[in-house]
Motif scaffolding. Structure first.
Motif, PDB file in Angstrom:
ATOM      1  N   GLN A 179       5.493   1.556   8.132  1.00 33.34           N
ATOM      2  CA  GLN A 179       5.667   0.188   8.633  1.00 33.34           C
ATOM      3  C   GLN A 179       6.506  -0.642   7.664  1.00 33.34           C
ATOM      4  O   GLN A 179       7.333  -1.461   8.082  1.00 33.34           O
ATOM      5  N   TYR A 180       6.297  -0.440   6.368  1.00 32.63           N
ATOM      6  CA  TYR A 180       7.063  -1.160   5.352  1.00 32.63           C
ATOM      7  C   TYR A 180       8.553  -0.821   5.464  1.00 32.63           C
ATOM      8  O   TYR A 180       9.414  -1.715   5.441  1.00 32.63           O
ATOM      9  N   LEU A 181       8.861   0.472   5.589  1.00 36.32           N
ATOM     10  CA  LEU A 181      10.262   0.873   5.721  1.00 36.32           C
ATOM     11  C   LEU A 181      10.861   0.329   7.013  1.00 36.32           C
ATOM     12  O   LEU A 181      12.022  -0.104   7.038  1.00 36.32           O
ATOM     13  N   ASN A 182      10.088   0.348   8.064  1.00 42.70           N
ATOM     14  CA  ASN A 182      10.540  -0.177   9.351  1.00 42.70           C
ATOM     15  C   ASN A 182      10.942  -1.655   9.243  1.00 42.70           C
ATOM     16  O   ASN A 182      11.903  -2.103   9.861  1.00 42.70           O
ATOM     17  N   LYS A 183      10.211  -2.404   8.420  1.00 41.86           N
ATOM     18  CA  LYS A 183      10.493  -3.836   8.230  1.00 41.86           C
ATOM     19  C   LYS A 183      11.643  -4.080   7.255  1.00 41.86           C
ATOM     20  O   LYS A 183      12.301  -5.121   7.320  1.00 41.86           O
ATOM     21  N   ASN A 184      11.879  -3.130   6.350  1.00 40.63           N
ATOM     22  CA  ASN A 184      12.798  -3.393   5.244  1.00 40.63           C
ATOM     23  C   ASN A 184      14.101  -2.596   5.260  1.00 40.63           C
ATOM     24  O   ASN A 184      14.934  -2.766   4.376  1.00 40.63           O
TER      25      ASN A 184
ATOM     26  N   PRO B  60       0.989   7.114   3.847  1.00 40.39           N
ATOM     27  CA  PRO B  60       0.191   6.469   4.896  1.00 40.39           C
ATOM     28  C   PRO B  60       1.057   5.661   5.845  1.00 40.39           C
ATOM     29  O   PRO B  60       2.214   5.332   5.536  1.00 40.39           O
ATOM     30  N   ASP B  61       0.494   5.329   6.978  1.00 37.29           N
ATOM     31  CA  ASP B  61       1.235   4.590   8.000  1.00 37.29           C
ATOM     32  C   ASP B  61       1.775   3.259   7.477  1.00 37.29           C
ATOM     33  O   ASP B  61       2.845   2.806   7.895  1.00 37.29           O
TER      34      ASP B  61
ATOM     35  N   THR C 135       0.840  -1.191   0.000  1.00 38.63           N
ATOM     36  CA  THR C 135       0.000   0.000   0.000  1.00 38.63           C
ATOM     37  C   THR C 135       0.876   1.243   0.000  1.00 38.63           C
ATOM     38  O   THR C 135       1.541   1.543   0.998  1.00 38.63           O
ATOM     39  N   GLY C 136       0.893   1.940  -1.124  1.00 41.05           N
ATOM     40  CA  GLY C 136       1.664   3.181  -1.209  1.00 41.05           C
ATOM     41  C   GLY C 136       0.811   4.404  -0.956  1.00 41.05           C
ATOM     42  O   GLY C 136       1.321   5.475  -0.637  1.00 41.05           O
ATOM     43  N   GLY C 137      -0.502   4.238  -1.154  1.00 39.91           N
ATOM     44  CA  GLY C 137      -1.423   5.336  -0.878  1.00 39.91           C
ATOM     45  C   GLY C 137      -2.079   5.935  -2.098  1.00 39.91           C
ATOM     46  O   GLY C 137      -3.062   6.673  -1.985  1.00 39.91           O
ATOM     47  N   PHE C 138      -1.551   5.638  -3.299  1.00 38.93           N
ATOM     48  CA  PHE C 138      -2.095   6.225  -4.525  1.00 38.93           C
ATOM     49  C   PHE C 138      -2.388   5.134  -5.558  1.00 38.93           C
ATOM     50  O   PHE C 138      -1.681   4.132  -5.635  1.00 38.93           O
ATOM     51  N   THR C 139      -3.408   5.370  -6.358  1.00 41.67           N
ATOM     52  CA  THR C 139      -3.674   4.543  -7.532  1.00 41.67           C
ATOM     53  C   THR C 139      -3.238   5.321  -8.766  1.00 41.67           C
ATOM     54  O   THR C 139      -3.124   6.555  -8.730  1.00 41.67           O
ATOM     55  N   GLN C 140      -3.021   4.619  -9.866  1.00 37.97           N
ATOM     56  CA  GLN C 140      -2.630   5.312 -11.096  1.00 37.97           C
ATOM     57  C   GLN C 140      -3.720   6.273 -11.575  1.00 37.97           C
ATOM     58  O   GLN C 140      -3.406   7.405 -11.969  1.00 37.97           O
ATOM     59  N   PRO C 141      -5.007   5.890 -11.534  1.00 42.17           N
ATOM     60  CA  PRO C 141      -6.045   6.860 -11.927  1.00 42.17           C
ATOM     61  C   PRO C 141      -6.032   8.121 -11.068  1.00 42.17           C
ATOM     62  O   PRO C 141      -6.270   9.227 -11.582  1.00 42.17           O
ATOM     63  N   ALA C 142      -5.753   7.977  -9.783  1.00 40.06           N
ATOM     64  CA  ALA C 142      -5.696   9.155  -8.910  1.00 40.06           C
ATOM     65  C   ALA C 142      -4.536  10.065  -9.307  1.00 40.06           C
ATOM     66  O   ALA C 142      -4.688  11.299  -9.333  1.00 40.06           O
ATOM     67  N   LEU C 143      -3.387   9.462  -9.628  1.00 38.92           N
ATOM     68  CA  LEU C 143      -2.254  10.267 -10.076  1.00 38.92           C
ATOM     69  C   LEU C 143      -2.546  10.928 -11.412  1.00 38.92           C
ATOM     70  O   LEU C 143      -2.232  12.109 -11.615  1.00 38.92           O
ATOM     71  N   ASP C 144      -3.159  10.183 -12.335  1.00 37.98           N
ATOM     72  CA  ASP C 144      -3.489  10.757 -13.642  1.00 37.98           C
ATOM     73  C   ASP C 144      -4.431  11.944 -13.494  1.00 37.98           C
ATOM     74  O   ASP C 144      -4.308  12.954 -14.203  1.00 37.98           O
TER      75      ASP C 144
END
Length: 268
Positions: free
Chosen positions: A231-236, A226-227, A136-145
């Protein structure tokens, strides 16, 4: 300092010139080095402080920007390494916000000698969701477009809306207005090109090669990060601490500087 490089990245060296300790502040998209005006005061007596603007924003040399050269975050990482080499940095502390966090990560993987400890504020290795990896990065491609379309058709209306949402803190609208001013100062076509590079970047694979002791600072209600990303960075990231600060929005170093100062000081 190289005059050419100083002009290119609008570099300033401040603080205590007699100390061997250096701290580098690197701002995120849409802001300039003035974003650190409050935070840097807490370190001015004990550190030599380096501040600069990324090409394509702030008061960096507009003639240095090329959409072809700056088509990935690696070009910005190379700029950071050029600055570090020119100033003979060694084991400096790096404090980076937003996209500059991943620029710093890439630079540290390429040449690890310049930085000892690193602080990432509102960092994200990928802004787009990736369902295949359950990310989960927080954005979809349609939202960015849709965002790109708004930036293209009415840039200044987009600036007004995005700046207030990203800053948060509706009780202090002057914070969003300040961000709007630095964002509106960027040429619209440059802002669009840089936004695409940032929001469509994916540097997750490089995290495996990154070894610096890192503090992750995460605020509440960050529309850009988003959180789940924290959490992803914390794990990786192999050697890190995740610290949540009592702040809202994507710019806690601006909206709640004392919180960020305390977090940085306890880390370094």
């Amino acid at each position: 300092m190289s005059p050419t490089l100083k002009k290119k990245n609008n570099i300033t060296v401040e603080g205590n010139p007699d100390t061997s300790r250096t701290i580098v502040f690197s701002n995120g998209f849409g802001t300039d080095k003035s974003a650190w005006d409050v935070v840097k005061q807490a370190f001015s007596q004990d550190y030599r402080m380096v501040l600069y603007d990324n090409v394509g924003g702030g008061n960096a040399d507009p003639n240095a920007y090329s959409p072809i050269k700056y088509s990935s975050l690696n070009a910005y990482a190379d700029d950071l390494l050029d600055i570090a080499a020119d100033l003979d940095l060694e084991n400096a502390v790096m404090v980076a916000h937003s996209v500059s966090s991943m620029i710093t990560m890439l630079a540290s993987v390429k040449d690890p000698k310049y930085f000892s400890k690193v602080v990432f504020i509102g960092a994200s290795p990928r802004y787009l969701n990736d369902e295949s990896a359950n990310y989960t990065g927080g954005f979809t491609q349609p939202a960015l477009d849709s965002m790109y379309n708004t930036m293209t058709t009415n840039y200044y209306a987009w600036v007004s809306g995005f700046s207030s949402m990203a800053m948060g803190n509706p009780d202090n609208p002057e914070l969003g207005e300040s961000f709007a001013r630095t964002l509106a100062a960027i040429r619209p076509d440059v802002a669009l090109a840089v936004s695409k590079v940032i929001f469509e970047s994916d540097v997750r694979k490089e995290l495996d090669n990154y070894r610096k002791e890192t503090l992750l600072i995460q605020a509440q209600n960050d529309i850009a990060v988003p959180d789940a990303v924290a959490q992803y960075l914390n794990k990786n990231i192999s050697n890190n601490k995740l610290r949540y600060v009592d702040a809202e929005g994507h710019f806690p170093h601006i909206s709640a500087p004392q919180e960020v100062i305390a977090a940085i000081k306890s880390f370094i």
